[in-house]
Motif scaffolding. Sequence first.
Motif, PDB file in Angstrom:
ATOM      1  N   MET A   5      47.918  44.284  67.322  1.00  0.00           N
ATOM      2  CA  MET A   5      48.045  45.231  66.212  1.00  0.00           C
ATOM      3  C   MET A   5      47.108  44.836  65.076  1.00  0.00           C
ATOM      4  O   MET A   5      47.002  43.662  64.734  1.00  0.00           O
ATOM      5  N   THR A   6      46.447  45.802  64.498  1.00  0.00           N
ATOM      6  CA  THR A   6      45.630  45.527  63.315  1.00  0.00           C
ATOM      7  C   THR A   6      46.397  46.033  62.094  1.00  0.00           C
ATOM      8  O   THR A   6      47.057  47.069  62.150  1.00  0.00           O
ATOM      9  N   ILE A   7      46.343  45.248  61.023  1.00  0.00           N
ATOM     10  CA  ILE A   7      47.138  45.539  59.827  1.00  0.00           C
ATOM     11  C   ILE A   7      46.202  45.847  58.657  1.00  0.00           C
ATOM     12  O   ILE A   7      45.222  45.133  58.447  1.00  0.00           O
ATOM     13  N   LEU A   8      46.522  46.888  57.925  1.00  0.00           N
ATOM     14  CA  LEU A   8      45.739  47.227  56.734  1.00  0.00           C
ATOM     15  C   LEU A   8      46.545  46.883  55.486  1.00  0.00           C
ATOM     16  O   LEU A   8      47.698  47.307  55.352  1.00  0.00           O
ATOM     17  N   VAL A   9      45.937  46.114  54.591  1.00  0.00           N
ATOM     18  CA  VAL A   9      46.582  45.770  53.324  1.00  0.00           C
ATOM     19  C   VAL A   9      45.855  46.513  52.206  1.00  0.00           C
ATOM     20  O   VAL A   9      44.633  46.406  52.083  1.00  0.00           O
ATOM     21  N   LEU A  10      46.593  47.277  51.422  1.00  0.00           N
ATOM     22  CA  LEU A  10      45.995  47.942  50.259  1.00  0.00           C
ATOM     23  C   LEU A  10      46.025  46.953  49.095  1.00  0.00           C
ATOM     24  O   LEU A  10      47.096  46.515  48.669  1.00  0.00           O
ATOM     25  N   ALA A  11      44.853  46.599  48.601  1.00  0.00           N
ATOM     26  CA  ALA A  11      44.755  45.549  47.582  1.00  0.00           C
ATOM     27  C   ALA A  11      45.218  46.031  46.217  1.00  0.00           C
ATOM     28  O   ALA A  11      45.002  47.187  45.836  1.00  0.00           O
ATOM     29  N   GLU A  12      45.860  45.126  45.465  1.00  0.00           N
ATOM     30  CA  GLU A  12      46.161  45.349  44.052  1.00  0.00           C
ATOM     31  C   GLU A  12      45.086  44.596  43.286  1.00  0.00           C
ATOM     32  O   GLU A  12      44.853  43.407  43.521  1.00  0.00           O
ATOM     33  N   HIS A  13      44.397  45.285  42.399  1.00  0.00           N
ATOM     34  CA  HIS A  13      43.284  44.634  41.698  1.00  0.00           C
ATOM     35  C   HIS A  13      42.957  45.380  40.420  1.00  0.00           C
ATOM     36  O   HIS A  13      43.452  46.501  40.190  1.00  0.00           O
ATOM     37  N   GLN A  14      42.138  44.752  39.579  1.00  0.00           N
ATOM     38  CA  GLN A  14      41.683  45.408  38.347  1.00  0.00           C
ATOM     39  C   GLN A  14      40.169  45.614  38.428  1.00  0.00           C
ATOM     40  O   GLN A  14      39.455  45.288  37.489  1.00  0.00           O
ATOM     41  N   ASP A  15      39.654  46.047  39.545  1.00  0.00           N
ATOM     42  CA  ASP A  15      38.234  46.264  39.822  1.00  0.00           C
ATOM     43  C   ASP A  15      37.428  44.958  39.827  1.00  0.00           C
ATOM     44  O   ASP A  15      36.833  44.604  40.819  1.00  0.00           O
ATOM     45  N   THR A  16      37.408  44.257  38.698  1.00  0.00           N
ATOM     46  CA  THR A  16      36.606  43.031  38.659  1.00  0.00           C
ATOM     47  C   THR A  16      37.451  41.816  39.037  1.00  0.00           C
ATOM     48  O   THR A  16      36.920  40.726  39.196  1.00  0.00           O
ATOM     49  N   LEU A  17      38.746  42.000  39.163  1.00  0.00           N
ATOM     50  CA  LEU A  17      39.668  40.890  39.434  1.00  0.00           C
ATOM     51  C   LEU A  17      40.618  41.286  40.539  1.00  0.00           C
ATOM     52  O   LEU A  17      41.140  42.396  40.531  1.00  0.00           O
ATOM     53  N   LEU A  18      40.871  40.349  41.460  1.00  0.00           N
ATOM     54  CA  LEU A  18      41.865  40.614  42.492  1.00  0.00           C
ATOM     55  C   LEU A  18      43.188  40.024  42.030  1.00  0.00           C
ATOM     56  O   LEU A  18      43.254  38.872  41.632  1.00  0.00           O
ATOM     57  N   ASP A  19      44.275  40.811  42.070  1.00  0.00           N
ATOM     58  CA  ASP A  19      45.576  40.278  41.655  1.00  0.00           C
ATOM     59  C   ASP A  19      46.139  39.347  42.724  1.00  0.00           C
ATOM     60  O   ASP A  19      45.938  39.567  43.914  1.00  0.00           O
ATOM     61  N   GLU A  20      46.889  38.363  42.269  1.00  0.00           N
ATOM     62  CA  GLU A  20      47.471  37.408  43.211  1.00  0.00           C
ATOM     63  C   GLU A  20      48.414  38.096  44.199  1.00  0.00           C
ATOM     64  O   GLU A  20      48.608  37.625  45.319  1.00  0.00           O
ATOM     65  N   ALA A  21      49.005  39.215  43.783  1.00  0.00           N
ATOM     66  CA  ALA A  21      49.913  39.956  44.672  1.00  0.00           C
ATOM     67  C   ALA A  21      49.218  40.269  45.997  1.00  0.00           C
ATOM     68  O   ALA A  21      49.859  40.274  47.053  1.00  0.00           O
ATOM     69  N   THR A  22      47.910  40.514  45.964  1.00  0.00           N
ATOM     70  CA  THR A  22      47.183  40.825  47.202  1.00  0.00           C
ATOM     71  C   THR A  22      47.220  39.639  48.153  1.00  0.00           C
ATOM     72  O   THR A  22      47.472  39.793  49.355  1.00  0.00           O
ATOM     73  N   ALA A  23      46.982  38.434  47.611  1.00  0.00           N
ATOM     74  CA  ALA A  23      47.005  37.224  48.456  1.00  0.00           C
ATOM     75  C   ALA A  23      48.388  37.027  49.056  1.00  0.00           C
ATOM     76  O   ALA A  23      48.537  36.540  50.181  1.00  0.00           O
TER      77      ALA A  23
END
Lengths: 249, 316
Positions: free
Chosen positions: B1-19
């Motif tokens: 199975m391949t999994i897609l994660v929708l990232a939480e970010h502020q364009d120039t910064l990736l939020d830790e929630a994504t990790a």
Amino acid sequence: MKIVVAVKRVADPNVKVRALADSSGVDLANVKMTMNPFDEIAVEEAVRLKEAGRADEVVVVSIGSEKSAETLRTALAMGADRGILIRTEAVVEPLAVAKLLKAVAEAERPDIIITGKQAIDDDANQTGQMLSALLGWGQGTFASKLVVGDKAIEVTREIDGGLQTVSLQLPALVTADLRLNEPRYASLPNIMKAKKKPIDERTPADYGASIEPRLIVVRVHEPANRKAGIKVGSVGELVERLHREAGVL
Amino acid sequence: MTILVLAEHQDTLLDEATAKVVSAAGRMGGEIHVLVAGSGCRAAAEAAARLTGVAKVLLADEPSLSNRLAEPVAALVVSRAGSYGAVLAPSTTNGKNIMPRVAALLDVMQVSDVIAIDGPDLFQRPIYAGNVIQTVRSVDAKTVLTIRASAFPAAPVAAAAAPIEAVAMPDNPGVSTFIGSALSRSERPELAGARIVVSGGRALASAENFDTVLAPLADTLGAAIGASRAAVDAGYVSNDLQVGQTGKIIAPDLYIACGISGAIQHLAGMKDSRVIVAINKDPDAPIFQVADYGLVADLFEAVPELHTAVAAKAGA
Ligand SMILES: Cc1cc2nc3c(=O)[nH]c(=O)nc-3n(C[C@H](O)[C@H](O)[C@H](O)COP(=O)(O)OP(=O)(O)OC[C@H]3O[C@@H](n4cnc5c(N)ncnc54)[C@H](O)[C@@H]3O)c2cc1C
């Protein structure tokens, strides 16, 4: 302008609900039930729009057992005009609720649908978004302010970073957050009047939507309770314990 | 199975929630791709590409995605979802706004606010303000999940970066437009990821008291400030600081509740904190039932005293 509001009967927010001993579900026997608090806010907003002359009719819909009629009566006593009860004893998941409400929307053709942002029983926070997706409408979720125009509605939303305002072409869907308004208590004369307002009773089959669950509940349990710790005698002792015992300072 | 994660970010910064969602996705087993949707968001995509476990990053960089409106982002996710067995996002307000829309368009019943993954289709989630945990098995062909980020560790940064592939935006449904935003600016850590949170309730009695009584302690500790619903409703602090069932759900190392009674709905947002301190003048306040350390005191005396003691310790 017509507004449809969806309301759900849930356990009172002040009740600490427990899991059944056999882990099959939650124990709602003898638990006080009430309208989901977010739905009360949704009803209040619709009634205020009617009182302000922006809306002509407020229709409330509930999906559930015959007891959900009481929830509809509460909404009618707050000022809604008529109710639709889609009667079923089954557990209806948000996706199925959205499908039933879509069918209602197609029959009623409202300009705005308002739901609560989440129901405080399953805490799913899905129904409004799903409904607006199925209808192809715009969605203003977690609303703390509405400005209703003729062709569009401006919704101020509570988001993680603060507030965001969007404009949605009508018809549109709104989900109510806590600070949208403070719902009224129905007055006794209005409670009496509500008894005469019509409630149309239907079944899911009338709308041809499948309400077959997609999530099988395997187990329901209570999380390990946090044990109460100790009372400290002074700020000095607190700092000392946070430093030496807990290692967080 | 391949999994897609929708990232939480502020364009120039990736939020830790994504990790954290990437590490949750790792428990389902399968290849993980991250979708970064925004405007001028290559930097966030580059950060996502360096998370351990990520095989590929999809970058949708379009002006129409700049404010993460649900209608265009959901259309984008649905246009990519075909080849994925699961689509995940954090239960941030963006995730909660966008993902049910995605799920409905895919005819999937979403599992909200997942706190444990017991198998590719078996998930635990809190109901009734976290008083009860439900384990559910999804029978849908795909799964759509929002993940409670505080329940999972962050995926660490990897040595090598995954490839980034640009993806096109499908037609914008065009039913919504962004008007404006009023974002809170603060030098303090983000409430959602802070190691220490100092929280105030109705007892603070004014916005000024949050600034003069609570803020000095928070700043000396390098802590975020949080609040109960009552404090937010009264206008003492902005809505984004509300902790609870219907606000932010956090699990810091240390949570200091000052003048908060401990209603079920508040506890839902902080009872998984590692260490809880409660300062309340009512010895019977329910907050003491979950506090590791309780101090029965007037917060207007105890909090400044605590500030002085912490500052002295920091200086020592
Ligand atoms: C649908 C719904 C959703 C909700 N969602 C949330 C949510 O997400 N988050 C949330 O927090 N609440 C939420 N609530 C509200 C919740 O039920 C409580 O009303 C709220 O948490 C109370 O806030 P409080 O503890 O600040 O105020 P209170 O309950 O009024 O408590 C104030 C406390 O301060 C103490 N105190 C007073 N003066 C002093 C002093 N000088 N020094 C020390 N202590 C003092 C008092 O003893 C008391 O314990 C929700 C409610 C509903 C119905």
